[in-house]
Design a protein around this motif. Sequence first.
Motif, short mmCIF file in Angstrom:
data_model
loop_
_atom_site.label_atom_id
_atom_site.label_comp_id
_atom_site.label_asym_id
_atom_site.label_seq_id
_atom_site.Cartn_x
_atom_site.Cartn_y
_atom_site.Cartn_z
N MET A 116 0.84 -1.21 0.00
CA MET A 116 0.00 0.00 0.00
C MET A 116 0.86 1.25 0.00
O MET A 116 0.57 2.23 -0.69
CB MET A 116 -0.91 -0.03 1.24
N LEU A 117 1.96 1.22 0.77
CA LEU A 117 2.79 2.42 0.90
C LEU A 117 3.87 2.52 -0.19
O LEU A 117 4.58 3.52 -0.27
CB LEU A 117 3.47 2.45 2.28
N SER A 118 3.97 1.49 -1.04
CA SER A 118 5.04 1.46 -2.04
C SER A 118 4.95 2.64 -2.99
O SER A 118 3.89 2.96 -3.54
CB SER A 118 4.95 0.14 -2.83
N ALA A 119 6.10 3.28 -3.19
CA ALA A 119 6.14 4.47 -4.05
C ALA A 119 6.39 4.10 -5.50
O ALA A 119 6.32 4.95 -6.38
CB ALA A 119 7.21 5.42 -3.53
N TYR A 173 -7.41 6.08 -3.81
CA TYR A 173 -8.81 5.72 -3.54
C TYR A 173 -9.16 6.07 -2.09
O TYR A 173 -10.17 6.71 -1.82
CB TYR A 173 -9.04 4.22 -3.80
N LEU A 174 -8.29 5.66 -1.15
CA LEU A 174 -8.55 5.93 0.27
C LEU A 174 -8.50 7.42 0.58
O LEU A 174 -9.36 7.96 1.26
CB LEU A 174 -7.57 5.17 1.16
N LEU A 175 -7.45 8.09 0.04
CA LEU A 175 -7.32 9.54 0.29
C LEU A 175 -8.55 10.26 -0.27
O LEU A 175 -9.07 11.18 0.35
CB LEU A 175 -6.03 10.08 -0.35
N GLY A 176 -9.01 9.80 -1.44
CA GLY A 176 -10.20 10.40 -2.07
C GLY A 176 -11.45 10.20 -1.24
O GLY A 176 -12.42 10.94 -1.36
N ARG A 177 -11.43 9.20 -0.37
CA ARG A 177 -12.58 8.97 0.51
C ARG A 177 -12.40 9.64 1.86
O ARG A 177 -13.15 9.39 2.79
CB ARG A 177 -12.84 7.48 0.69
N GLU A 192 -3.44 9.49 5.39
CA GLU A 192 -2.30 8.59 5.39
C GLU A 192 -1.98 8.15 6.82
O GLU A 192 -1.57 7.01 7.05
CB GLU A 192 -1.08 9.27 4.75
N LYS A 193 -2.21 9.07 7.76
CA LYS A 193 -1.97 8.74 9.17
C LYS A 193 -2.84 7.55 9.59
O LYS A 193 -2.38 6.63 10.27
CB LYS A 193 -2.29 9.98 10.03
N THR A 194 -4.11 7.58 9.17
CA THR A 194 -5.03 6.48 9.50
C THR A 194 -4.59 5.19 8.81
O THR A 194 -4.63 4.11 9.40
CB THR A 194 -6.47 6.84 9.09
N ILE A 195 -4.18 5.31 7.53
CA ILE A 195 -3.73 4.13 6.79
C ILE A 195 -2.58 3.46 7.55
O ILE A 195 -2.55 2.24 7.73
CB ILE A 195 -3.27 4.52 5.36
N ARG A 196 -1.66 4.29 8.07
CA ARG A 196 -0.51 3.74 8.81
C ARG A 196 -0.93 3.20 10.17
O ARG A 196 -0.48 2.14 10.58
CB ARG A 196 0.57 4.82 8.99
N LYS A 197 -1.80 3.94 10.85
CA LYS A 197 -2.20 3.55 12.21
C LYS A 197 -2.94 2.21 12.19
O LYS A 197 -2.68 1.33 13.02
CB LYS A 197 -3.10 4.64 12.80
N GLU A 209 -22.15 -0.41 9.85
CA GLU A 209 -22.31 -1.52 8.93
C GLU A 209 -21.02 -1.69 8.11
O GLU A 209 -20.54 -2.79 7.91
CB GLU A 209 -23.51 -1.22 8.02
N SER A 210 -20.47 -0.57 7.64
CA SER A 210 -19.34 -0.68 6.72
C SER A 210 -18.00 -0.44 7.40
O SER A 210 -17.89 0.31 8.38
CB SER A 210 -19.51 0.29 5.55
N VAL A 211 -17.01 -1.10 6.86
CA VAL A 211 -15.64 -1.00 7.34
C VAL A 211 -15.13 0.44 7.21
O VAL A 211 -14.52 0.98 8.13
CB VAL A 211 -14.76 -1.98 6.52
N THR A 212 -15.43 1.10 6.08
CA THR A 212 -14.92 2.46 5.89
C THR A 212 -15.57 3.45 6.86
O THR A 212 -14.93 4.43 7.25
CB THR A 212 -15.13 2.96 4.44
N ASP A 213 -16.81 3.20 7.27
CA ASP A 213 -17.42 4.07 8.27
C ASP A 213 -16.71 3.93 9.61
O ASP A 213 -16.47 4.93 10.29
CB ASP A 213 -18.91 3.72 8.45
N ALA A 214 -16.37 2.69 9.98
CA ALA A 214 -15.66 2.48 11.25
C ALA A 214 -14.29 3.14 11.19
O ALA A 214 -13.85 3.78 12.15
CB ALA A 214 -15.53 1.00 11.56
N VAL A 215 -13.62 3.03 10.04
CA VAL A 215 -12.31 3.66 9.87
C VAL A 215 -12.46 5.19 9.99
O VAL A 215 -11.66 5.85 10.65
CB VAL A 215 -11.67 3.26 8.52
#
Length: 367
Positions: free
Chosen positions: A127-130, A141-145, A149-154, A253-259
């Motif tokens: 995921m973090l690969s440049a 995709y995640l940033l657009g939602r 990046e802090k959350t992605i790492r955490k 219900e959704s994973v992205t809402d919990a995130v």
Amino acid sequence: MTTTSYKPDLLPVVRKTVSSNADYGRSICCPFHSEKDPSLHIFENQSWYCFGCGKGGDVYDFLGYLRFGDSWNSKNKEMFREISRETENHSCAKVFIDNNMKKQETEISDETKKTFLWAAKTFHETMLSAHDADSETARNYLLGRGISEKTIRKLRIGYAGRSELHKKGLSLTPEKRAGYIERMKNAGFIRNGREYFINRIIFPNFTKSGTVLNFTGRALGNSTKRYLNIPNVRKNLYLLELSDPEKELYITESVTDAVSLQQLGLSAAAVNGTALSRQMQASLDPYKKIIIVPQNDSASMHAACKWCETIPRCRILLPEYIDGEEKDINDILRLEGEQQCGFKLRNAAEKLMDCSSYMKTVGNKFL
Ligand SMILES: [Zn+2]
């Protein structure tokens, strides 16, 4: 391995020991504090909870508090032995208790645990690969939602590319490759000769101690199944293990809402679908302050009503959505930003609904 046990059936034990109560069904006047209206509820999953004094637990806790008062401690061996001897005199029906949920962490073999951890690390690094265009698409995709990046790492969110694990395998010596493929198959990452997660955002479900319980993969491209769970292990609430039982817990219900809620500093866990299994219900037992956050659509509100039936102690949070544009918490975060989303949530949290009013007002429209 023992994953099941028998306990005396809670409801008859309660009825037998607290005989002065009128028949209120599953609610009784609490014997542990003084009250006129019943606020102690006996749940179908063999647990109980008093909304008045906050005591709760299983059949042993009920008898333990009756016998020892506030000094009852289920971990005290002598006390526990005395109470379980007492239950033998009750000659009540015994019920089958599925302890699998609690044992899940020990149920996963050490080898699978290692493989899970290794895979979570590999997916996260991808995921973090440049240097990888697909990884960049996944990150964007995640940033657009609105997921930072802090959350992605955490939360160590990862990306399973098109042949990540295959490539890793090819880099091994032929002697090591056979063992590697066997491990991947056993853990569920290779199924029917192909990789299980392909072009998916990977959400590993970590415990506080760093074990991965399971994985959920969200499709990035077109796929018949938007969400896939790793096979062979039990599906459970995503992110629950990172939550503090003393704090309010938001259920989505959704994973992205919990995130999204986690990013805003709240404790949240996702069902990842609408089916709240018995094991999931049991895993919520230690959480006294549960807040359901339904999505802005009838299917989700209908599901929330079902959850209310099984966890009547929970409350419902209904944020103000922009009609026609926002269908869930993640949409508010994405379209209105962290500050406004936080503001809307705090506002809504002041007007929480209890289960019965929710089912009467909002729920009735859909049932
Ligand atoms: Zn009470």
